[in-house]
Design a protein around this motif. Structure first.
Motif, PDB file in Angstrom:
ATOM      1  N   LEU A  85       0.849  -1.183   0.000  1.00  0.00           N
ATOM      2  CA  LEU A  85       0.000   0.000   0.000  1.00  0.00           C
ATOM      3  C   LEU A  85       0.887   1.236   0.000  1.00  0.00           C
ATOM      4  O   LEU A  85       1.996   1.221   0.546  1.00  0.00           O
ATOM      5  CB  LEU A  85      -0.913   0.062   1.224  1.00  0.00           C
ATOM      6  CG  LEU A  85      -2.029  -0.966   1.360  1.00  0.00           C
ATOM      7  CD1 LEU A  85      -1.542  -2.199   2.099  1.00  0.00           C
ATOM      8  CD2 LEU A  85      -3.222  -0.363   2.120  1.00  0.00           C
ATOM      9  N   VAL A  86       0.382   2.298  -0.601  1.00  0.00           N
ATOM     10  CA  VAL A  86       1.061   3.584  -0.536  1.00  0.00           C
ATOM     11  C   VAL A  86       0.657   4.269   0.767  1.00  0.00           C
ATOM     12  O   VAL A  86      -0.526   4.405   1.071  1.00  0.00           O
ATOM     13  CB  VAL A  86       0.691   4.464  -1.741  1.00  0.00           C
ATOM     14  CG1 VAL A  86       1.300   5.860  -1.589  1.00  0.00           C
ATOM     15  CG2 VAL A  86       1.157   3.816  -3.040  1.00  0.00           C
ATOM     16  N   ALA A  87       1.648   4.673   1.539  1.00  0.00           N
ATOM     17  CA  ALA A  87       1.394   5.327   2.818  1.00  0.00           C
ATOM     18  C   ALA A  87       0.749   6.689   2.604  1.00  0.00           C
ATOM     19  O   ALA A  87       0.931   7.323   1.557  1.00  0.00           O
ATOM     20  CB  ALA A  87       2.701   5.484   3.583  1.00  0.00           C
ATOM     21  N   PRO A  88       0.009   7.187   3.598  1.00  0.00           N
ATOM     22  CA  PRO A  88      -0.560   8.537   3.477  1.00  0.00           C
ATOM     23  C   PRO A  88       0.541   9.585   3.558  1.00  0.00           C
ATOM     24  O   PRO A  88       1.292   9.643   4.536  1.00  0.00           O
ATOM     25  CB  PRO A  88      -1.507   8.631   4.685  1.00  0.00           C
ATOM     26  CG  PRO A  88      -0.954   7.653   5.676  1.00  0.00           C
ATOM     27  CD  PRO A  88      -0.359   6.540   4.877  1.00  0.00           C
ATOM     28  N   MET A  89       0.634  10.395   2.529  1.00  0.00           N
ATOM     29  CA  MET A  89       1.657  11.443   2.467  1.00  0.00           C
ATOM     30  C   MET A  89       1.017  12.719   1.974  1.00  0.00           C
ATOM     31  O   MET A  89       0.310  12.723   0.964  1.00  0.00           O
ATOM     32  CB  MET A  89       2.805  11.005   1.559  1.00  0.00           C
ATOM     33  CG  MET A  89       3.582   9.815   2.118  1.00  0.00           C
ATOM     34  SD  MET A  89       4.832   9.189   0.997  1.00  0.00           S
ATOM     35  CE  MET A  89       3.808   8.375  -0.241  1.00  0.00           C
ATOM     36  N   ALA A  90       1.263  13.791   2.677  1.00  0.00           N
ATOM     37  CA  ALA A  90       0.587  15.059   2.417  1.00  0.00           C
ATOM     38  C   ALA A  90       1.161  15.783   1.212  1.00  0.00           C
ATOM     39  O   ALA A  90       2.293  15.535   0.784  1.00  0.00           O
ATOM     40  CB  ALA A  90       0.697  15.959   3.651  1.00  0.00           C
ATOM     41  N   LEU A  91       0.347  16.657   0.643  1.00  0.00           N
ATOM     42  CA  LEU A  91       0.799  17.712  -0.284  1.00  0.00           C
ATOM     43  C   LEU A  91       1.640  17.169  -1.442  1.00  0.00           C
ATOM     44  O   LEU A  91       2.690  17.705  -1.778  1.00  0.00           O
ATOM     45  CB  LEU A  91       1.603  18.756   0.501  1.00  0.00           C
ATOM     46  CG  LEU A  91       0.824  19.491   1.598  1.00  0.00           C
ATOM     47  CD1 LEU A  91       1.775  20.287   2.477  1.00  0.00           C
ATOM     48  CD2 LEU A  91      -0.237  20.409   0.990  1.00  0.00           C
ATOM     49  N   VAL A 115      -3.520   4.909   0.531  1.00  0.00           N
ATOM     50  CA  VAL A 115      -4.072   5.614   1.674  1.00  0.00           C
ATOM     51  C   VAL A 115      -3.922   7.102   1.389  1.00  0.00           C
ATOM     52  O   VAL A 115      -2.802   7.619   1.326  1.00  0.00           O
ATOM     53  CB  VAL A 115      -3.359   5.244   2.982  1.00  0.00           C
ATOM     54  CG1 VAL A 115      -4.061   5.915   4.163  1.00  0.00           C
ATOM     55  CG2 VAL A 115      -3.323   3.734   3.180  1.00  0.00           C
ATOM     56  N   VAL A 116      -5.019   7.781   1.180  1.00  0.00           N
ATOM     57  CA  VAL A 116      -5.016   9.196   0.821  1.00  0.00           C
ATOM     58  C   VAL A 116      -4.966  10.028   2.097  1.00  0.00           C
ATOM     59  O   VAL A 116      -5.780   9.848   2.998  1.00  0.00           O
ATOM     60  CB  VAL A 116      -6.245   9.551  -0.026  1.00  0.00           C
ATOM     61  CG1 VAL A 116      -6.282  11.044  -0.345  1.00  0.00           C
ATOM     62  CG2 VAL A 116      -6.260   8.730  -1.302  1.00  0.00           C
ATOM     63  N   ASP A 291       5.083   0.253   8.474  1.00  0.00           N
ATOM     64  CA  ASP A 291       5.793   1.116   7.534  1.00  0.00           C
ATOM     65  C   ASP A 291       7.135   1.502   8.149  1.00  0.00           C
ATOM     66  O   ASP A 291       7.484   1.060   9.244  1.00  0.00           O
ATOM     67  CB  ASP A 291       4.964   2.341   7.138  1.00  0.00           C
ATOM     68  CG  ASP A 291       4.687   3.295   8.303  1.00  0.00           C
ATOM     69  OD1 ASP A 291       5.296   3.137   9.382  1.00  0.00           O
ATOM     70  OD2 ASP A 291       3.866   4.207   8.143  1.00  0.00           O
ATOM     71  N   GLY A 292       7.890   2.328   7.425  1.00  0.00           N
ATOM     72  CA  GLY A 292       9.157   2.805   7.943  1.00  0.00           C
ATOM     73  C   GLY A 292      10.360   2.118   7.342  1.00  0.00           C
ATOM     74  O   GLY A 292      10.748   1.029   7.775  1.00  0.00           O
ATOM     75  N   GLY A 293      10.939   2.717   6.309  1.00  0.00           N
ATOM     76  CA  GLY A 293      12.188   2.208   5.756  1.00  0.00           C
ATOM     77  C   GLY A 293      12.057   1.087   4.754  1.00  0.00           C
ATOM     78  O   GLY A 293      13.062   0.479   4.373  1.00  0.00           O
ATOM     79  N   GLY A 307       5.047 -10.728  11.235  1.00  0.00           N
ATOM     80  CA  GLY A 307       3.663 -10.668  11.690  1.00  0.00           C
ATOM     81  C   GLY A 307       2.768  -9.677  10.993  1.00  0.00           C
ATOM     82  O   GLY A 307       1.593  -9.555  11.339  1.00  0.00           O
ATOM     83  N   ALA A 308       3.289  -8.947  10.003  1.00  0.00           N
ATOM     84  CA  ALA A 308       2.451  -7.995   9.274  1.00  0.00           C
ATOM     85  C   ALA A 308       1.669  -8.706   8.177  1.00  0.00           C
ATOM     86  O   ALA A 308       2.138  -9.689   7.600  1.00  0.00           O
ATOM     87  CB  ALA A 308       3.306  -6.887   8.659  1.00  0.00           C
ATOM     88  N   ARG A 309       0.486  -8.185   7.875  1.00  0.00           N
ATOM     89  CA  ARG A 309      -0.279  -8.647   6.712  1.00  0.00           C
ATOM     90  C   ARG A 309       0.109  -7.872   5.461  1.00  0.00           C
ATOM     91  O   ARG A 309      -0.065  -8.374   4.352  1.00  0.00           O
ATOM     92  CB  ARG A 309      -1.773  -8.452   6.950  1.00  0.00           C
ATOM     93  CG  ARG A 309      -2.357  -9.253   8.086  1.00  0.00           C
ATOM     94  CD  ARG A 309      -2.848 -10.611   7.626  1.00  0.00           C
ATOM     95  NE  ARG A 309      -3.574 -11.249   8.713  1.00  0.00           N
ATOM     96  CZ  ARG A 309      -4.889 -11.158   8.886  1.00  0.00           C
ATOM     97  NH1 ARG A 309      -5.616 -10.464   8.022  1.00  0.00           N
ATOM     98  NH2 ARG A 309      -5.479 -11.746   9.906  1.00  0.00           N
ATOM     99  N   ALA A 310       0.564  -6.630   5.649  1.00  0.00           N
ATOM    100  CA  ALA A 310       0.865  -5.768   4.511  1.00  0.00           C
ATOM    101  C   ALA A 310       1.813  -4.681   4.978  1.00  0.00           C
ATOM    102  O   ALA A 310       2.013  -4.471   6.189  1.00  0.00           O
ATOM    103  CB  ALA A 310      -0.416  -5.162   3.923  1.00  0.00           C
ATOM    104  N   VAL A 311       2.398  -3.973   4.021  1.00  0.00           N
ATOM    105  CA  VAL A 311       3.323  -2.879   4.332  1.00  0.00           C
ATOM    106  C   VAL A 311       2.864  -1.616   3.625  1.00  0.00           C
ATOM    107  O   VAL A 311       2.202  -1.667   2.587  1.00  0.00           O
ATOM    108  CB  VAL A 311       4.764  -3.214   3.912  1.00  0.00           C
ATOM    109  CG1 VAL A 311       5.241  -4.508   4.549  1.00  0.00           C
ATOM    110  CG2 VAL A 311       4.906  -3.281   2.395  1.00  0.00           C
ATOM    111  N   LEU A 312       3.229  -0.479   4.215  1.00  0.00           N
ATOM    112  CA  LEU A 312       2.978   0.819   3.593  1.00  0.00           C
ATOM    113  C   LEU A 312       4.315   1.401   3.147  1.00  0.00           C
ATOM    114  O   LEU A 312       5.273   1.417   3.920  1.00  0.00           O
ATOM    115  CB  LEU A 312       2.294   1.771   4.565  1.00  0.00           C
ATOM    116  CG  LEU A 312       0.796   1.563   4.804  1.00  0.00           C
ATOM    117  CD1 LEU A 312       0.556   0.340   5.681  1.00  0.00           C
ATOM    118  CD2 LEU A 312       0.179   2.782   5.475  1.00  0.00           C
TER     119      LEU A 312
END
Length: 376
Positions: A85-91, A115-116, A291-293, A307-312
């Motif tokens: 998934l694409v993480a929520p990122m502003a602007l 993720v908008v 998420d993260g890195g 243990g994650a189902r998905a990553v951002l």
């Protein structure tokens, strides 16, 4: 109807997600680069996120049946094509004129989720409209901060529901933000024509910490939100296992183990370190994302094994957007997806849910450079 997306070429020297960063550095002005690349404090957490993934080594399996290999995953009761998934990122229009629309269309084309951000530079309805009918896309979620005005926050929730978003990603680790030196040094300002268009006009922010703390949300606020919407709630910004258990007790539907990419508080643990601890505390009660890195398909499989189902995925998407618009975003997501398939095959996993802790061992320390310059 939105304008056609810009058609751009992928640089010929991009072969991995990380290759986009240097191109983005050249494409972005100093103002935008400072905003997107900045971190809290000395960047300890930013670097720790990356180092933690590198500190894990994969233990391949051989002669396993992987002929039917696929990346489909299940989140919130639905099967999706990919655990990306694409993480929520502003602007995002700071990175490219097409902004969040380019990112959403590219993610949809690659079967990845989006993720908008509530701080998007395009209307949430305009981002959702071109992709929500695509049967091959990933999850379409909307990120939400707690706003001081509950009426304004509830109006944002209703807009997200009406626009077809399938979950609310409630970010809870950014109520009090650390100063980010790169932004301060650059004198970051929003340029004309770019704004957080989904948020109501805000009055002046409190000038001191006491004022900020008076507006910080608590568990009661999360309970209130749980009672206001039919959409699943995904809590983003959890590191402490006890907080994850509190969230489960309140009826949250999923958790994102996140430290905000090191942008809000420096000196906190890497997400790869805390993910298995949160997973152990929850005992399977809630699906976890992280998420993260994340920079490689190997990182994705390591996250699944922890243990994650998905990553951002965050900054690599922004670097690709700045470099080549929608084509760049599609390309970087494709690179990660293809790398994931390859590493799954090498590790004997025909599906994401087959990854487990047995695939991981501590990575050896890096070897010092060979003074003779040879390959031995």
């Amino acid at each position: 109807m939105s304008a056609p997306l810009a058609l751009q070429q992928i640089p010929p020297d991009v072969f991995s997600a990380g290759d986009y960063e240097a191109h983005a550095r050249r494409a972005l002005d100093a103002n935008a680069w400072a905003y997107f690349s900045s971190h809290a404090g000395d960047g300890l957490t930013l670097r720790a996120n990356r180092a933690a993934w590198d500190g894990l080594a994969l233990l391949p399996r051989v002669l396993r049946p992987v002929q039917g290999l696929g990346t489909a995953c299940t989140l919130l009761g639905r099967e999706w094509p990919s655990p990306l998934l694409v993480a929520p990122m502003a602007l995002q229009r700071l990175a490219h004129p097409d902004g969040e629309l380019a990112t959403a269309v590219a993610a949809s084309a690659q079967g990845a989720g989006m993720v908008v951000s509530c701080e998007a530079s395009l209307l949430l309805e305009d981002v959702a409209a071109p992709v929500r009918g695509n049967a091959g896309r990933g999850p379409l979620w909307f990120q939400l901060h707690f706003l001081p005005d509950r009426g304004a926050m509830l109006e944002l929730v209703r807009r997200a529901e009406a626009a077809g978003y399938e979950a609310l990603v409630v970010t809870v680790d950014a109520a009090v933000r650390a100063a980010r030196g790169a932004e301060q040094r650059a004198g970051f300002r929003l340029p004309p024509g770019i704004a957080r268009v989904n948020l109501p006009p805000q009055g002046p922010a409190p000038s001191d910490l006491r004022g900020l703390l008076s507006q910080a949300p608590g568990w009661d606020d999360l309970g209130w939100l749980r009672g206001q919407t039919r959409l699943p709630l995904v809590l983003k910004g959890v590191l402490h296992p006890q907080d994850a258990c509190e969230a489960a007790a309140l009826g949250v539907d999923a958790i994102v183990v996140s430290n905000h990419g090191g942008r809000t508080l420096d000196g906190v643990p890497a997400t790869a370190v805390m993910l298995p601890r949160v997973a152990d505390a929850l005992g399977g009660r809630l699906p976890l994302l992280v998420d993260g890195g994340i920079r490689h398909g190997t990182d994705v499989l390591k996250a699944l094994a922890l243990g994650a189902r998905a990553v951002l995925v965050g900054r690599p998407v922004l670097w690709a957007l700045a470099t080549a618009g929608a084509a760049g975003v599609a390309h970087v997501l494709r690179l990660l997806h293809d790398e994931l398939e390859i590493v799954m095959a090498r590790c004997g996993c025909s599906a994401p849910d087959q990854a487990g802790p047995g695939l991981l061992v501590p990575a050896p320390p890096p070897f010092p450079p060979n003074p003779n310059g040879d390959m031995t």
